[in-house]
Design a protein around this motif. Structure first.
Motif, PDB file in Angstrom:
ATOM      1  N   ASN A 130      -5.353  51.916  49.274  1.00 30.60           N
ATOM      2  CA  ASN A 130      -6.537  51.285  49.846  1.00 30.60           C
ATOM      3  C   ASN A 130      -6.177  50.019  50.622  1.00 30.60           C
ATOM      4  N   ALA A 131      -5.211  49.261  50.096  1.00 27.80           N
ATOM      5  CA  ALA A 131      -4.772  48.050  50.798  1.00 27.80           C
ATOM      6  C   ALA A 131      -4.185  48.406  52.151  1.00 27.80           C
ATOM      7  N   ARG A 132      -3.416  49.473  52.194  1.00 29.06           N
ATOM      8  CA  ARG A 132      -2.819  49.910  53.463  1.00 29.06           C
ATOM      9  C   ARG A 132      -3.897  50.372  54.440  1.00 29.06           C
ATOM     10  N   LYS A 133      -4.873  51.132  53.942  1.00 30.03           N
ATOM     11  CA  LYS A 133      -5.946  51.625  54.805  1.00 30.03           C
ATOM     12  C   LYS A 133      -6.779  50.483  55.380  1.00 30.03           C
ATOM     13  N   GLN A 134      -6.952  49.429  54.577  1.00 28.74           N
ATOM     14  CA  GLN A 134      -7.788  48.308  54.998  1.00 28.74           C
ATOM     15  C   GLN A 134      -6.979  47.178  55.617  1.00 28.74           C
ATOM     16  N   ASP A 135      -5.714  47.452  55.884  1.00 30.05           N
ATOM     17  CA  ASP A 135      -4.827  46.471  56.528  1.00 30.05           C
ATOM     18  C   ASP A 135      -4.755  45.172  55.732  1.00 30.05           C
ATOM     19  N   GLN A 136      -4.637  45.323  54.395  1.00 31.61           N
ATOM     20  CA  GLN A 136      -4.551  44.158  53.516  1.00 31.61           C
ATOM     21  C   GLN A 136      -3.112  43.958  53.041  1.00 31.61           C
ATOM     22  N   LYS A 137      -2.772  42.718  52.766  1.00 30.97           N
ATOM     23  CA  LYS A 137      -1.514  42.393  52.118  1.00 30.97           C
ATOM     24  C   LYS A 137      -1.751  42.240  50.626  1.00 30.97           C
ATOM     25  N   VAL A 138      -0.702  42.439  49.825  1.00 34.70           N
ATOM     26  CA  VAL A 138      -0.848  42.462  48.373  1.00 34.70           C
ATOM     27  C   VAL A 138       0.140  41.507  47.705  1.00 34.70           C
ATOM     28  N   TYR A 139      -0.367  40.776  46.702  1.00 32.45           N
ATOM     29  CA  TYR A 139       0.477  40.039  45.774  1.00 32.45           C
ATOM     30  C   TYR A 139       0.371  40.738  44.425  1.00 32.45           C
ATOM     31  N   LEU A 140       1.504  41.062  43.827  1.00 32.15           N
ATOM     32  CA  LEU A 140       1.537  41.651  42.493  1.00 32.15           C
ATOM     33  C   LEU A 140       1.827  40.552  41.475  1.00 32.15           C
ATOM     34  N   VAL A 141       1.046  40.512  40.401  1.00 29.43           N
ATOM     35  CA  VAL A 141       1.194  39.498  39.360  1.00 29.43           C
ATOM     36  C   VAL A 141       1.378  40.201  38.024  1.00 29.43           C
ATOM     37  N   MET A 142       2.316  39.732  37.225  1.00 28.35           N
ATOM     38  CA  MET A 142       2.605  40.358  35.933  1.00 28.35           C
ATOM     39  C   MET A 142       3.200  39.322  34.989  1.00 28.35           C
ATOM     40  N   SER A 143       3.313  39.684  33.736  1.00 27.97           N
ATOM     41  CA  SER A 143       4.038  38.850  32.776  1.00 27.97           C
ATOM     42  C   SER A 143       5.484  39.346  32.727  1.00 27.97           C
ATOM     43  N   THR A 144       5.733  40.414  31.992  1.00 27.98           N
ATOM     44  CA  THR A 144       7.095  40.928  31.857  1.00 27.98           C
ATOM     45  C   THR A 144       7.507  41.689  33.112  1.00 27.98           C
ATOM     46  N   PRO A 145       8.659  41.353  33.700  1.00 30.02           N
ATOM     47  CA  PRO A 145       9.073  41.986  34.952  1.00 30.02           C
ATOM     48  C   PRO A 145      10.022  43.164  34.722  1.00 30.02           C
ATOM     49  N   PRO A 146      10.254  43.959  35.756  1.00 24.50           N
ATOM     50  CA  PRO A 146      11.274  45.009  35.698  1.00 24.50           C
ATOM     51  C   PRO A 146      12.661  44.387  35.860  1.00 24.50           C
ATOM     52  N   GLY A 147      13.700  45.233  35.847  1.00 22.56           N
ATOM     53  CA  GLY A 147      15.053  44.731  36.064  1.00 22.56           C
ATOM     54  C   GLY A 147      15.728  44.284  34.785  1.00 22.56           C
ATOM     55  N   VAL A 148      16.866  43.587  34.941  1.00 21.53           N
ATOM     56  CA  VAL A 148      17.716  43.156  33.830  1.00 21.53           C
ATOM     57  C   VAL A 148      17.618  41.648  33.644  1.00 21.53           C
ATOM     58  N   PHE A 149      17.647  41.203  32.399  1.00 22.21           N
ATOM     59  CA  PHE A 149      17.589  39.774  32.068  1.00 22.21           C
ATOM     60  C   PHE A 149      18.936  39.131  32.363  1.00 22.21           C
TER      61      PHE A 149
END
Length: 368
Positions: A130-149
């Motif tokens: 929907n963001a792509r269709k509406q030409d919107q930019k996105v910020y993703l917010v989370m607590s625990t992230p992916p990847g390695v510590f």
């Protein structure tokens, strides 16, 4: 935001004037109803009795009368209370802020055994489409992230996401790199960042990891090689576009505070001046990685800020430095292990040198 997410606050404009603490609301169109199987799972795990719920303090309950006057908020509140994820569209700015519940993706959580826990992957892709269709930019917010510590190199490869969900997350970022403007996380208690790369090893996105207000107790986490001083981060953004421009990092020296019996918060640094980059952008992160590869003094600044000045760079040996370098630019677990096991390609005394680098100052090819 929670302290575990880095105690993040937001500033408005370039003059570091506090506008207000941001509380991200939720809107009707950006929330999907939670699946019944998640409601059943939560019900079976709950130890709270009906009588306990009835006796809950009135002040702890949402104001139902007010919520009913705002049906879109009521629906969002109901969905959030069951799944923990939601999004908010700021239509005039063409910006969508998506808040994820990454607890479902943790290897230690029973829900992570499902292919799509809480239907969150389906929901997230719906939001990004929907963001792509509406030409919107996105910020993703989370607590625990992916990847390695990056601070647990005594036991290489310490991570939080189930491997399957870690791959799904990486692929989602790659697929929607044109709409995801940036990512914000915490949980590690350390000051760090991550760069996501395409399958062709070109940078596509960045992730900030903010340090925590609460110091980590290393006695409770013996595999972790560092703890942190309490920290608070304030982001600056453009009031016309809501684009994040910079941040100022503050910290509290616990040792000094305990000796003096006085908590004195200090300005640690400002991102753009500390790392000598023009702004917060994919280009700046790629440039920063290139400089870290060539500048030992810059790595020392990064490493000491990583624990909010608890540890000194001289305490970080070659293994420590390589672990940081590999964690910052290898979100996939297998590529991380390939990175830390690669042979050194230089005899330089600089500890970071010899780490396979995915980007260089001579070739900053961004996939936009």
């Amino acid at each position: 935001m929670e302290a575990d997410s880095g105690g993040t606050l937001v500033l408005s404009g370039s003059k570091l004037r506090v506008e207000r603490k941001i509380v991200i609301p939720m809107d009707e169109e950006s929330i999907t109803d939670s699946p019944s199987n998640m409601r059943q799972m939560q019900g079976s795990q709950s130890t709270e009795t009906d009588s306990q719920r009835r006796n809950m303090e009135v002040s702890d309950r949402p104001n139902t009368e007010q919520l009913n006057k705002q049906p879109e908020v009521a629906k969002a509140h109901n969905s959030f209370s069951q799944t923990g994820y939601y999004s908010r569209v700021h239509a005039p700015y063409k910006l969508r802020i998506i808040v994820l519940n990454t607890i479902f993706f943790l290897e230690s959580h029973i829900a992570s055994q499902q292919l799509d826990p809480g239907d969150q992957w389906t929901w997230l892709e719906y939001q990004l489409i929907n963001a792509r269709k509406q030409d919107q930019k996105v910020y993703l917010v989370m607590s625990t992230p992916p990847g390695v510590f990056e601070n647990a190199y005594r036991v290489p490869g310490v991570h939080w996401f189930h491997p399957r969900h870690n791959r799904v997350y990486i692929n989602m970022v790659r697929k929607y790199k044109d709409v995801i403007r940036g990512q914000f996380g915490g949980h590690h208690h350390s000051d760090a960042f991550r760069i996501f790369f395409s399958k062709h090893e070109r940078p596509v996105s960045w992730l900030f990891l903010a340090p925590s207000v609460g110091p980590r107790n290393t006695e409770l986490a013996p595999d972790v090689t560092t703890y942190n001083n309490p920290a608070m981060r304030l982001y600056m953004y453009d009031r016309d576009t809501l684009e994040v421009l910079d941040y100022v990092q503050f910290y509290l020296n616990l040792t000094s505070a305990n000796i003096r019996q006085n908590a004195e918060w200090k300005n640690a640094y400002t991102f753009t001046t500390f790392y000598n980059v023009p702004n917060i952008s994919l280009y700046s992160f790629t440039l920063l990685m290139s400089r870290l590869n060539d500048n030992e003094q810059l790595f020392a600044r990064y490493y000491e800020a990583n624990s909010m000045y608890v540890h000194k760079e001289k305490e970080c040996d070659h293994l420590c430095a390589r672990y940081h370098a590999c964690a910052l630019q290898n979100m996939d677990y297998s590529s991380f292990f390939e990175c830390i096991s690669a042979k050194h390609v230089t005899s330089s005394s600089y500890k970071w040198r010899g780490t396979p680098l995915k980007s260089s100052a001579a070739s900053l090819h961004l996939e936009l």
